[in-house]
Scaffold this active site. Structure first.
Site, PDB file in Angstrom:
ATOM      1  N   LYS A  87       0.847  -1.211   0.000  1.00 35.89           N
ATOM      2  CA  LYS A  87       0.000   0.000   0.000  1.00 35.89           C
ATOM      3  C   LYS A  87       0.876   1.252   0.000  1.00 35.89           C
ATOM      4  O   LYS A  87       2.088   1.186   0.304  1.00 35.89           O
ATOM      5  CB  LYS A  87      -0.923  -0.008   1.214  1.00 35.89           C
ATOM      6  CG  LYS A  87      -0.213   0.049   2.550  1.00 35.89           C
ATOM      7  CD  LYS A  87      -1.182  -0.218   3.700  1.00 35.89           C
ATOM      8  CE  LYS A  87      -0.451  -0.201   5.030  1.00 35.89           C
ATOM      9  NZ  LYS A  87      -1.314  -0.666   6.140  1.00 35.89           N
ATOM     10  N   TYR A 115      17.247  29.426   8.323  1.00 33.71           N
ATOM     11  CA  TYR A 115      15.978  29.960   8.858  1.00 33.71           C
ATOM     12  C   TYR A 115      15.932  29.818  10.372  1.00 33.71           C
ATOM     13  O   TYR A 115      16.244  28.754  10.921  1.00 33.71           O
ATOM     14  CB  TYR A 115      14.784  29.205   8.277  1.00 33.71           C
ATOM     15  CG  TYR A 115      14.513  29.482   6.817  1.00 33.71           C
ATOM     16  CD1 TYR A 115      14.156  30.756   6.371  1.00 33.71           C
ATOM     17  CD2 TYR A 115      14.592  28.458   5.884  1.00 33.71           C
ATOM     18  CE1 TYR A 115      13.887  30.996   5.033  1.00 33.71           C
ATOM     19  CE2 TYR A 115      14.319  28.688   4.540  1.00 33.71           C
ATOM     20  CZ  TYR A 115      13.974  29.958   4.123  1.00 33.71           C
ATOM     21  OH  TYR A 115      13.703  30.192   2.802  1.00 33.71           O
TER      22      TYR A 115
HETATM   23  C1  LIG Z   1      -0.491  -1.672   6.778  1.00 30.89           C
HETATM   24  C2  LIG Z   1      -1.053  -2.923   7.354  1.00 30.89           C
HETATM   25  C3  LIG Z   1      -0.216  -3.995   7.654  1.00 30.89           C
HETATM   26  C4  LIG Z   1       1.291  -3.916   7.588  1.00 30.89           C
HETATM   27  O1  LIG Z   1       1.751  -3.302   8.762  1.00 30.89           O
HETATM   28  P1  LIG Z   1       3.327  -3.243   9.073  1.00 30.89           P
HETATM   29  O2  LIG Z   1       3.418  -2.715  10.457  1.00 30.89           O
HETATM   30  O3  LIG Z   1       3.909  -2.302   8.085  1.00 30.89           O
HETATM   31  O4  LIG Z   1       3.821  -4.621   8.907  1.00 30.89           O
HETATM   32  C5  LIG Z   1      -0.792  -5.174   8.098  1.00 30.89           C
HETATM   33  N1  LIG Z   1      -2.134  -5.277   8.238  1.00 30.89           N
HETATM   34  C6  LIG Z   1      -2.968  -4.262   7.976  1.00 30.89           C
HETATM   35  C7  LIG Z   1      -4.422  -4.436   8.166  1.00 30.89           C
HETATM   36  C8  LIG Z   1      -2.460  -3.044   7.537  1.00 30.89           C
HETATM   37  O5  LIG Z   1      -3.286  -2.032   7.284  1.00 30.89           O
END
Ligand SMILES: *Cc1c(COP(=O)(O)O)cnc(C)c1O
Length: 354
Positions: free
Chosen positions: A34, A250
């Site tokens: 994702k 800055y």
């Molecule tokens: C993003 C996600 C994961 C992966 O999580 P990590 O901590 O990056 O391993 C697993 N399960 C669900 C439902 C997620 O949304």
């Protein structure tokens, strides 16, 4: 000469990390791609894992279609499921597996004609209290889904809120709640995120869901032989010397007490480097340790070269990657590795296979 900034993506390291996670899970494991594979490029990462991964996971339909259009044929799970009933036709057409975490999603399946053969991951809220059915609602949702005749397979899933905290009892509690919620119901299971895969052996049941572990940023306080995948790199493009009393950049947040040699680096917050990273945040210059001084700007940042007399224009800078742990930068900036990597933009992603 173009701007010398890029994010090198080591696809060999990605494969190493996936295989390490899969060995630990000792069962089928989704590679979570994702958010454009946490900033690493979902299509390239999917292709690099296609011959070893049991399946992939993304947040929503559009992310899955990107992978299907790129020729990815493995199972793909939509971790948030669908937002509107319209999407179910595409879910079916592209043989996506969809999470159902809310009553409205059950109703969409019930009410939609012309959909069949769905594979559903039914999400149980075992204690995170974000999405998922309450334990006492699970059996009802399960029966309703099967009664539609449109669902051919149900996998029970849950998600941990605190698996990255080895001393919290929250994960064991969630596991117990999950077990009792699905007792007597037939279906596969998926429990572990990365931290679960790495540190909670009793939760390694059914499908693993490996996210951050793939990218080599360890979410736990322990060491697991992960290999960093992304190296955010640039070069020193100018050098100047501050005189005692002069303030840099800055806000004048760094003031020289003695002559200070400053290197200017062609990465800024518009590239995703966190503006909140303070003086002292680690960087690597030609493989040697150094640190940020002064505030991060949009297009550049400034580093201390006082102790590195050989460093100068053209010196290689790593902001995070093989030499600088992305977790160290995240800690300094008050965030997590996930956010840093997801936010990388404007710099080209350059893929290496070995
Ligand atoms: C993003 C996600 C994961 C992966 O999580 P990590 O901590 O990056 O391993 C697993 N399960 C669900 C439902 C997620 O949304």
């Amino acid at each position: 000469m173009t701007r010398p900034s890029q994010a090198i993506i080591d696809l060999g390291a990605l494969r190493h990390n996936y295989l390490l996670a899969r060995r630990l899970q000792d069962g089928p494991t989704l590679a979570v791609l994702k958010a454009n594979a946490y900033g690493h490029g979902s299509v390239q990462c999917a292709h690099a894992l296609a011959d070893v991964a049991d399946g992939f996971a993304v947040a929503f339909l559009g992310e899955a279609l990107t992978l299907r259009e790129a020729g990815i044929r493995q199972p793909i799970v939509l971790l948030e499921g669908v937002f509107h009933a319209d999407e179910l036709a595409l879910v079916q057409q592209h043989q996506l597996w969809t999470v159902v975490h809310h009553e409205a999603q059950v109703r969409m399946i019930e009410q939609l004609n012309d959909v069949h053969g769905l594979r559903v991951w039914l999400k149980v809220d075992s204690g995170m209290h974000r999405v998922g059915f309450r334990p006492e609602q699970v059996a009802d949702a399960y029966k309703r889904l099967l009664c539609t005749g449109k669902v051919i397979d149900i996998t029970f899933m849950t998600h941990f809120a605190r698996a990255d905290e080895p001393n919290s009892d929250a994960t064991e509690k969630q596991l117990a709640v999950f077990e009792s919620a699905i007792e007597g119901l037939a279906g596969g299971r998926s429990i572990c995120n990365s931290a679960g895969i790495l540190e909670w052996p009793e939760a390694r049941q059914g499908w693993g869901r490996a996210g951050i572990v793939l990218y080599g940023a360890d979410p736990t306080p322990y060491e697991h032989a992960l290999q960093p995948v992304m190296s955010l790199q640039s070069e020193i493009f100018a050098v100047r010397t501050l005189l005692p009393g002069e303030a840099l950049g800055y806000g004048g947040t760094f003031v020289a007490e003695e002559p200070v040699r400053v290197g200017l680096v062609a990465v800024g917050y518009a590239d995703g480097y966190p503006r909140r990273a303070p003086n002292g945040t680690p960087v690597s210059i030609d493989g040697q340790k150094s640190q940020l001084i002064g505030r991060v700007s949009m297009d550049m940042l400034t580093v201390d070269l006082t102790h590195l007399p050989d460093a100068g224009i053209g010196s290689k800078v790593e902001l995070w990657g093989k030499q600088v742990d992305v977790n160290a930068v995240a800690n300094a900036a008050g965030t997590i590795s996930y956010e840093l990597m997801c936010n990388v933009k404007r710099v080209p992603l350059v893929y290496q296979s070995e």
